[in-house]
Motif scaffolding. Structure first.
Motif, PDB file in Angstrom:
ATOM      1  N   LEU A 163     -69.316  37.610 -58.491  1.00 47.45           N
ATOM      2  CA  LEU A 163     -68.561  36.554 -57.819  1.00 47.45           C
ATOM      3  C   LEU A 163     -67.774  35.731 -58.839  1.00 47.45           C
ATOM      4  O   LEU A 163     -68.268  35.438 -59.937  1.00 47.45           O
ATOM      5  CB  LEU A 163     -69.494  35.630 -57.039  1.00 47.45           C
ATOM      6  N   TRP A 164     -66.551  35.383 -58.469  1.00 47.65           N
ATOM      7  CA  TRP A 164     -65.711  34.520 -59.301  1.00 47.65           C
ATOM      8  C   TRP A 164     -65.309  33.329 -58.431  1.00 47.65           C
ATOM      9  O   TRP A 164     -64.475  33.448 -57.546  1.00 47.65           O
ATOM     10  CB  TRP A 164     -64.482  35.264 -59.801  1.00 47.65           C
ATOM     11  N   VAL A 165     -65.948  32.197 -58.690  1.00 50.46           N
ATOM     12  CA  VAL A 165     -65.768  31.014 -57.862  1.00 50.46           C
ATOM     13  C   VAL A 165     -64.933  29.992 -58.631  1.00 50.46           C
ATOM     14  O   VAL A 165     -65.354  29.496 -59.683  1.00 50.46           O
ATOM     15  CB  VAL A 165     -67.119  30.399 -57.453  1.00 50.46           C
ATOM     16  N   TRP A 166     -63.739  29.692 -58.111  1.00 51.57           N
ATOM     17  CA  TRP A 166     -62.913  28.634 -58.688  1.00 51.57           C
ATOM     18  C   TRP A 166     -63.452  27.284 -58.228  1.00 51.57           C
ATOM     19  O   TRP A 166     -63.986  27.153 -57.124  1.00 51.57           O
ATOM     20  CB  TRP A 166     -61.456  28.777 -58.260  1.00 51.57           C
ATOM     21  N   PHE A 190     -70.770  61.299 -48.213  1.00 52.51           N
ATOM     22  CA  PHE A 190     -71.287  59.943 -48.383  1.00 52.51           C
ATOM     23  C   PHE A 190     -70.701  59.359 -49.668  1.00 52.51           C
ATOM     24  O   PHE A 190     -71.047  59.774 -50.769  1.00 52.51           O
ATOM     25  CB  PHE A 190     -72.817  59.998 -48.453  1.00 52.51           C
ATOM     26  N   SER A 191     -69.765  58.431 -49.497  1.00 53.56           N
ATOM     27  CA  SER A 191     -69.128  57.826 -50.664  1.00 53.56           C
ATOM     28  C   SER A 191     -69.858  56.538 -51.039  1.00 53.56           C
ATOM     29  O   SER A 191     -70.464  55.888 -50.184  1.00 53.56           O
ATOM     30  CB  SER A 191     -67.658  57.510 -50.365  1.00 53.56           C
ATOM     31  N   PRO A 192     -69.830  56.142 -52.301  1.00 56.94           N
ATOM     32  CA  PRO A 192     -70.484  54.888 -52.716  1.00 56.94           C
ATOM     33  C   PRO A 192     -69.861  53.693 -51.997  1.00 56.94           C
ATOM     34  O   PRO A 192     -68.677  53.708 -51.643  1.00 56.94           O
ATOM     35  CB  PRO A 192     -70.238  54.836 -54.224  1.00 56.94           C
ATOM     36  N   PRO A 193     -70.631  52.641 -51.765  1.00 53.36           N
ATOM     37  CA  PRO A 193     -70.094  51.459 -51.093  1.00 53.36           C
ATOM     38  C   PRO A 193     -69.011  50.779 -51.939  1.00 53.36           C
ATOM     39  O   PRO A 193     -68.988  50.880 -53.170  1.00 53.36           O
ATOM     40  CB  PRO A 193     -71.323  50.545 -50.944  1.00 53.36           C
ATOM     41  N   LYS A 194     -68.121  50.073 -51.250  1.00 53.21           N
ATOM     42  CA  LYS A 194     -67.090  49.266 -51.899  1.00 53.21           C
ATOM     43  C   LYS A 194     -67.190  47.841 -51.368  1.00 53.21           C
ATOM     44  O   LYS A 194     -67.235  47.622 -50.154  1.00 53.21           O
ATOM     45  CB  LYS A 194     -65.699  49.842 -51.642  1.00 53.21           C
ATOM     46  N   ILE A 195     -67.198  46.880 -52.302  1.00 54.06           N
ATOM     47  CA  ILE A 195     -67.346  45.475 -51.942  1.00 54.06           C
ATOM     48  C   ILE A 195     -66.003  44.779 -52.136  1.00 54.06           C
ATOM     49  O   ILE A 195     -65.352  44.939 -53.183  1.00 54.06           O
ATOM     50  CB  ILE A 195     -68.436  44.791 -52.795  1.00 54.06           C
ATOM     51  N   TYR A 196     -65.603  43.991 -51.145  1.00 51.26           N
ATOM     52  CA  TYR A 196     -64.334  43.274 -51.186  1.00 51.26           C
ATOM     53  C   TYR A 196     -64.596  41.773 -51.074  1.00 51.26           C
ATOM     54  O   TYR A 196     -65.364  41.325 -50.213  1.00 51.26           O
ATOM     55  CB  TYR A 196     -63.423  43.727 -50.041  1.00 51.26           C
ATOM     56  N   LEU A 197     -63.943  41.008 -51.960  1.00 55.72           N
ATOM     57  CA  LEU A 197     -63.975  39.549 -51.898  1.00 55.72           C
ATOM     58  C   LEU A 197     -62.641  39.104 -51.312  1.00 55.72           C
ATOM     59  O   LEU A 197     -61.590  39.328 -51.909  1.00 55.72           O
ATOM     60  CB  LEU A 197     -64.185  38.950 -53.293  1.00 55.72           C
ATOM     61  N   GLU A 198     -62.694  38.480 -50.162  1.00 59.42           N
ATOM     62  CA  GLU A 198     -61.471  38.159 -49.420  1.00 59.42           C
ATOM     63  C   GLU A 198     -60.847  36.872 -49.951  1.00 59.42           C
ATOM     64  O   GLU A 198     -61.358  35.774 -49.713  1.00 59.42           O
ATOM     65  CB  GLU A 198     -61.794  38.038 -47.933  1.00 59.42           C
ATOM     66  N   GLY A 199     -59.726  37.014 -50.684  1.00 55.41           N
ATOM     67  CA  GLY A 199     -59.006  35.856 -51.216  1.00 55.41           C
ATOM     68  C   GLY A 199     -59.746  35.187 -52.362  1.00 55.41           C
ATOM     69  O   GLY A 199     -60.764  35.677 -52.860  1.00 55.41           O
ATOM     70  N   ASP A 200     -59.212  34.032 -52.808  1.00 52.29           N
ATOM     71  CA  ASP A 200     -59.843  33.264 -53.875  1.00 52.29           C
ATOM     72  C   ASP A 200     -61.032  32.492 -53.321  1.00 52.29           C
ATOM     73  O   ASP A 200     -60.944  31.859 -52.263  1.00 52.29           O
ATOM     74  CB  ASP A 200     -58.852  32.274 -54.495  1.00 52.29           C
ATOM     75  N   MET A 201     -62.136  32.553 -54.057  1.00 52.33           N
ATOM     76  CA  MET A 201     -63.299  31.754 -53.680  1.00 52.33           C
ATOM     77  C   MET A 201     -63.221  30.423 -54.408  1.00 52.33           C
ATOM     78  O   MET A 201     -63.232  30.382 -55.644  1.00 52.33           O
ATOM     79  CB  MET A 201     -64.596  32.479 -54.057  1.00 52.33           C
ATOM     80  N   VAL A 202     -63.154  29.350 -53.633  1.00 46.08           N
ATOM     81  CA  VAL A 202     -63.059  28.010 -54.191  1.00 46.08           C
ATOM     82  C   VAL A 202     -64.287  27.233 -53.748  1.00 46.08           C
ATOM     83  O   VAL A 202     -64.656  27.259 -52.564  1.00 46.08           O
ATOM     84  CB  VAL A 202     -61.768  27.301 -53.734  1.00 46.08           C
ATOM     85  N   ALA A 203     -64.938  26.584 -54.699  1.00 46.45           N
ATOM     86  CA  ALA A 203     -66.150  25.831 -54.399  1.00 46.45           C
ATOM     87  C   ALA A 203     -65.884  24.805 -53.302  1.00 46.45           C
ATOM     88  O   ALA A 203     -64.877  24.095 -53.313  1.00 46.45           O
ATOM     89  CB  ALA A 203     -66.663  25.139 -55.654  1.00 46.45           C
ATOM     90  N   ARG A 260     -65.762  34.831 -47.862  1.00 47.45           N
ATOM     91  CA  ARG A 260     -66.345  35.989 -47.180  1.00 47.45           C
ATOM     92  C   ARG A 260     -66.372  37.182 -48.124  1.00 47.45           C
ATOM     93  O   ARG A 260     -65.412  37.440 -48.861  1.00 47.45           O
ATOM     94  CB  ARG A 260     -65.555  36.341 -45.920  1.00 47.45           C
ATOM     95  N   VAL A 261     -67.496  37.916 -48.059  1.00 49.54           N
ATOM     96  CA  VAL A 261     -67.642  39.144 -48.826  1.00 49.54           C
ATOM     97  C   VAL A 261     -67.956  40.267 -47.837  1.00 49.54           C
ATOM     98  O   VAL A 261     -68.753  40.092 -46.905  1.00 49.54           O
ATOM     99  CB  VAL A 261     -68.749  39.011 -49.901  1.00 49.54           C
ATOM    100  N   THR A 262     -67.320  41.424 -48.037  1.00 50.27           N
ATOM    101  CA  THR A 262     -67.464  42.553 -47.114  1.00 50.27           C
ATOM    102  C   THR A 262     -67.791  43.818 -47.900  1.00 50.27           C
ATOM    103  O   THR A 262     -67.262  44.036 -48.995  1.00 50.27           O
ATOM    104  CB  THR A 262     -66.167  42.772 -46.315  1.00 50.27           C
ATOM    105  N   CYS A 263     -68.666  44.652 -47.326  1.00 45.48           N
ATOM    106  CA  CYS A 263     -69.022  45.940 -47.938  1.00 45.48           C
ATOM    107  C   CYS A 263     -68.721  47.052 -46.938  1.00 45.48           C
ATOM    108  O   CYS A 263     -69.146  46.991 -45.772  1.00 45.48           O
ATOM    109  CB  CYS A 263     -70.502  45.956 -48.315  1.00 45.48           C
TER     110      CYS A 263
END
Length: 424
Positions: free
Chosen positions: A294-297, A204-217, A222-225
């Motif tokens: 989260l890093w939102v441009w 059982f490995s710890p979860p990994k979270i991915y932010l798909e591409g640049d987040m622009v307001a 989309r965020v995936t775990c």
């Protein structure tokens, strides 16, 4: 009985002796079918713990034909007698062992008779061993009796462990099987008892979270775990994922992955999103979680321009300020009605114009720009005309008075010099 409880007391002549105590501990009595006291078996009074001086007299009802004493404080005499009568019937030697046998059959599945101990048993702890693949495990097998001739493990691996009175341990330094049958047995004369269990291993490995591409307001994001887990090949993992936080609606999914689509907002910048994974392994639950920020441009927004005064006169000092939000921080530039002298302060957010003139009348516009867009805002400054000093009228009056005085003096001197006396 309501409002009371009973518990086992001593044994007298091989029979049980109980005593009944009220719920508040204020009254009680002994019940013993064979104890000889005051003429024979019956119910015998027990002093109440809080009111030892309050006793009720002889009971009108009898227990097996013998009178007995009751105890009463806040309970009525009738209640005291009712309780005694009930428990005396229950403790009747003709009924006691029959009631106990029935209770054992219903609740315990059978009870040993006095002097006849039950069968010897062996048990394994932990009952459902679960361990991470490649780690170590220590199990213990215990016996309920000490008269065993053998107590040992039956496993398909090399046995390692220790043994003591009534127990034997099994040590597995490196679990390399996803599922392993374990058996412990004890030999008690002609009797043999066996306890079985199954060892389950997991990864059982710890979860990994991915932010798909640049987040622009204002745009879709989309965020995936994802979680990597492995259990016995014959059993799919009972895995649940939950994604929440960062202003997002919670999302739950059974399986190794969970995703969430949303429209990014400027206020979500620097907020945390959490992914929690729960792996259920029989009665055991394994948890792991991960957090991402989260890093939102965002293009420039909330652009605002203001000035301490919007109406000015000649010679006034003007100040105009601009503020804008955005990620990255926007660059500011100005559009003004004239190119006459002005100064920029605080990285271009403030303009100052000393000794403003009529040409500074007009619209002052602030332009905010970054790589994701631009925004603008403006303000109008109105020229009202030149101001007049209160000293000017005084100066003018003084000048007029001085001129008039000079004319008068000149006229007087002229007439004084040109005047001569008449001849006689």
């Amino acid at each position: 009985m309501p409002g009371s409880f009973a518990r086992a007391g001593e044994r007298f002549s091989g029979s049980l002796s109980l005593w009944v105590l009220s719920g508040d501990g204020s009254w009680g009595f002994w019940v013993s079918p064979e104890r000889q006291e005051e003429g024979g078996p019956g119910c015998f009074a027990v002093p109440p713990r809080r009111h030892p001086g309050l006793w009720c007299g002889k009971a009108e009802a009898s227990c097996r034909g013998k009178g007995g004493n009751g105890v009463r404080t806040d309970a009525s005499l009738a209640a005291c007698q009712q309780q005694r009568a009930y428990w005396c019937r229950m403790m009747d030697p003709c009924r006691t062992w029959g009631a106990m046998a029935l209770l054992c059959l219903l609740v315990l599945g059978g009870c040993p008779l006095p002097g006849h101990p039950g069968p010897c048993r062996v048990s394994i702890y932990p009952e459902e061993p679960t361990v991470e693949f490649g780690t170590s495990l220590l199990l213990n097998c215990t016996s309920s009796c000490r008269n065993y001739s053998r107590l040992s493990w039956e496993v398909s691996i090399t046995k390692m462990g220790m043994q003591g009175p009534g127990w034997v341990s099994l040590s597995i330094p490196n679990v390399t099987s996803w599922s392993l049958e374990l058996q412990c047995f004890g030999v008690f004369g002609e009797q043999r008892d066996i306890a079985n269990t199954t060892l389950h291993a997991y990864r059982f490995s710890p979860p990994k979270i991915y932010l798909e591409g640049d987040m622009v307001a204002g745009k879709e994001a989309r965020v995936t775990c994802n979680v990597s887990t492995q259990v016995s090949p014959l059993e799919p993992p009972n895995l649940h994922l939950m994604l929440w936080g960062g202003g997002l609606p919670p999302s739950t999914h059974r399986g190794p992955s969970v995703g969430l689509s949303f429209t990014a907002q400027p206020e979500q910048h620097n907020r945390e999103v959490t992914c929690e994974a729960v792996l259920r392994l029989g009665r055991r639950t394994v948890n792991a979680s991960a957090v991402v920020t989260l890093w939102v441009w965002a293009a420039p927004h909330d652009v605002e321009v203001w000035a301490p005064r919007t109406v000015f006169t000649t010679g006034d000092n003007l100040t105009v300020m601009c503020r804008a939000e955005g990620n990255p921080l926007p660059q500011l530039r100005w559009e003004m009605p004239t190119n006459t002298s002005w100064k920029l302060w605080d990285g271009g957010t403030t303009i100052t114009i000393p000794a403003a003139q009529r040409v500074h009348n007009g619209t002052y516009r602030c332009l905010a720009e970054n790589r994701y867009g631009a925004g603008a805002a403006g303000i109008d400054l109105v020229f009202q005309g030149s101001s007049r000093s209160p000293l000017i009228p005084v100066v003018v009056i003084l000048a007029v008075v001085t001129v008039l005085a000079g004319v008068a003096v000149s006229w007087w001197l002229y007439h004084t010099q040109s005047w001569k006396p008449m001849p006689s």
